[in-house]
Design an enzyme around this catalytic site. Structure first.
Site, PDB file in Angstrom:
ATOM      1  N   ASP A 141      -7.122   3.554   1.640  1.00  0.00           N
ATOM      2  CA  ASP A 141      -7.761   3.166   2.898  1.00  0.00           C
ATOM      3  C   ASP A 141      -8.762   4.236   3.350  1.00  0.00           C
ATOM      4  O   ASP A 141      -8.383   5.379   3.616  1.00  0.00           O
ATOM      5  CB  ASP A 141      -6.631   2.983   3.932  1.00  0.00           C
ATOM      6  CG  ASP A 141      -7.080   2.303   5.197  1.00  0.00           C
ATOM      7  OD1 ASP A 141      -8.291   2.109   5.371  1.00  0.00           O
ATOM      8  OD2 ASP A 141      -6.201   1.976   6.014  1.00  0.00           O
ATOM      9  N   ASP A 201      -9.462  -5.185  10.390  1.00  0.00           N
ATOM     10  CA  ASP A 201      -8.041  -5.583  10.433  1.00  0.00           C
ATOM     11  C   ASP A 201      -7.812  -6.938  11.100  1.00  0.00           C
ATOM     12  O   ASP A 201      -8.386  -7.229  12.145  1.00  0.00           O
ATOM     13  CB  ASP A 201      -7.241  -4.534  11.221  1.00  0.00           C
ATOM     14  CG  ASP A 201      -7.149  -3.217  10.477  1.00  0.00           C
ATOM     15  OD1 ASP A 201      -7.856  -3.039   9.460  1.00  0.00           O
ATOM     16  OD2 ASP A 201      -6.362  -2.367  10.924  1.00  0.00           O
TER      17      ASP A 201
HETATM   18  C1  GLA Z   1      -6.183   0.573   8.661  1.00  0.00           C
HETATM   19  C2  GLA Z   1      -5.952  -0.594   7.696  1.00  0.00           C
HETATM   20  C3  GLA Z   1      -4.683  -1.330   8.090  1.00  0.00           C
HETATM   21  C4  GLA Z   1      -3.515  -0.350   8.062  1.00  0.00           C
HETATM   22  C5  GLA Z   1      -3.801   0.833   8.981  1.00  0.00           C
HETATM   23  C6  GLA Z   1      -2.736   1.918   8.827  1.00  0.00           C
HETATM   24  O1  GLA Z   1      -6.462   0.112   9.949  1.00  0.00           O
HETATM   25  O2  GLA Z   1      -7.046  -1.471   7.668  1.00  0.00           O
HETATM   26  O3  GLA Z   1      -4.431  -2.411   7.221  1.00  0.00           O
HETATM   27  O4  GLA Z   1      -3.290   0.081   6.748  1.00  0.00           O
HETATM   28  O5  GLA Z   1      -5.058   1.416   8.679  1.00  0.00           O
HETATM   29  O6  GLA Z   1      -3.015   3.062   9.583  1.00  0.00           O
END
Ligand code: GLA
Length: 377
Positions: A141, A201
């Site tokens: 990520d 997200d």
């Molecule tokens: C980002 C990702 C999410 C999750 C969070 C965790 O926002 O897109 O899917 O993994 O980080 O902190």
């Protein structure tokens, strides 16, 4: 001799990687339901429930720990878990003993999105640690990588971890998470990615799910296929922010999109309705179809959308989606679906044949609902 051995090992790893994610990965991820509130005991309970609930038999295999498992590094720089996860190897062994696979999470930056230790400058070391623990899946990520890299470095940054994972010799699904920046669908496979997030997200709301699913995936279908998938984010089914009608739309749309099906709810306390939605085998069969061809929108009439997905045996899946606030009568016209003559129509949520039809098929569709069809060749 050593060289031949090394070459043979490399060839084996390459073969294994080609087999990885030949259909969209299915499993569970901790983030949507548990966020930071995830620990060893919860992951074990979910893993066990994956088996007892029937999720495993339905195809959900990966148990993925998202952010907040990370501890500090030891004097040699090896990543350690924090107190919530006393022994990652033991947890992986437990998950494997149930016939499931286990996934983990990191960031190419110094910190993860939740502020925990990232893999910056420790990529190879971390990949080796994951392999030693028995990890089968990594979600990587971007997060704080924006503090130490330029956005133009992204491909190199993702390649670094992709190569490190491959070099371990262990098949590890590589999930890129950088919210669809830099047209990732164009280069995701070349950095070793098996899937890549296409958007920011998802939230557990009709608005978020429908905008991501209907509006933001259109046009990306040509980039998806066996071993490399567009990822519109994890499922929210069962988390309570949408109605069951809306969750059926969520499941249907993700299956039409050949999206990874990563349940994001608490598997150990699912209602019967949630189970029925997540484990509808006929819908899962659309998602997992081995042709691996992502579906696409064929018509849009205001809030009414017809989507089509071509399947390996020559059948097609058709979604009659009503995004509007009132029920509507919708029609699948053979002419726009590329069909002619008589075809058997099956309703995949009613689990019922609707008989043979020529020219078109019409049905009432609930507000925010779907009628999902499989039309025989
Ligand atoms: C980002 C990702 C999410 C999750 C969070 C965790 O926002 O897109 O899917 O993994 O980080 O902190």
């Amino acid at each position: 001799m050593k060289r031949i051995l090394a070459l043979a090992m490399f060839a084996c790893a390459a073969l294994a990687a080609a087999d990885l994610a030949s259909t969209p990965p299915m499993g569970w991820n901790s983030w949507n339901r548990f966020h930071r509130d995830i620990d060893d005991a919860t992951v074990r309970a979910v893993a066990k429930a994956m088996v007892t609930s029937g999720m495993k038999d339905a195809g959900y295999i990966y148990v993925n720990i998202d952010d907040t498992w990370e501890g500090t590094r030891d004097a040699q720089g090896n990543i350690r878990t924090n107190e919530k996860f006393p022994d990652m190897k033991a947890l992986a062994d437990y998950v494997h003993s149930l016939g499931l696979k286990i996934g983990i999470y990191s960031s190419p930056g110094p910190r993860t999105c939740a502020g925990y230790e990232g893999s910056y400058k420790h990529e190879v070391q971390d990949a080796n640690m994951y392999a030693a623990w028995g990890i089968d899946y990594l979600k990587y990520d971007w997060c704080s990588a924006s503090r130490v890299y330029q956005q133009a470095d992204m491909q190199d940054v993702y390649t670094k971890m992709g190569n490190a994972l491959k070099a371990t010799g262990r098949p590890i699904v590589y999930s890129l998470c950088q919210y669809g920046l830099n047209y990732v669908w164009k280069w995701g496979p070349s950095v070793g990615g098996n899937l890549w997030r296409t958007t920011g997200d998802i939230q557990d709301s009709w608005r978020s799910m429908s905008e991501i699913g209907f509006d933001k995936q259109a046009g990306l279908e040509k980039y998806s296929g066996p071993g490399h998938w567009n990822d519109p984010d994890m499922l929210e089914i069962g988390n309570g922010g949408m109605t069951d009608v809306e969750y059926r739309t969520h499941m249907s749309l993700w299956s039409m999109l050949a999206a990874p099906l990563l349940a994001g709810n608490d598997i150990s306390t699912m209602t019967e309705q949630t189970k029925e939605i997540l484990m509808n085998r006929e819908v899962i069969a659309i998602d997992q179809d081995t042709l691996g061809k992502q579906g696409y929108r064929v018509t849009k009439d205001g809030q009414l959308e017809v989507w089509k997905r071509e399947l390996s045996n020559g059948d097609i899946a058709v979604g009659l989606f009503n995004r509007g606030p009132e029920p509507a009568r919708m029609t699948a016209e053979w002419s726009v679906l590329g069909l002619s003559g008589e075809h058997e129509v099956r309703d995949l949520w009613a689990h019922a044949s609707r008989g043979k039809h020529s020219d078109s098929y019409s049905a009432e569709v609930d507000a925010h609902g779907v009628v999902l069809l499989r039309i025989a060749k």
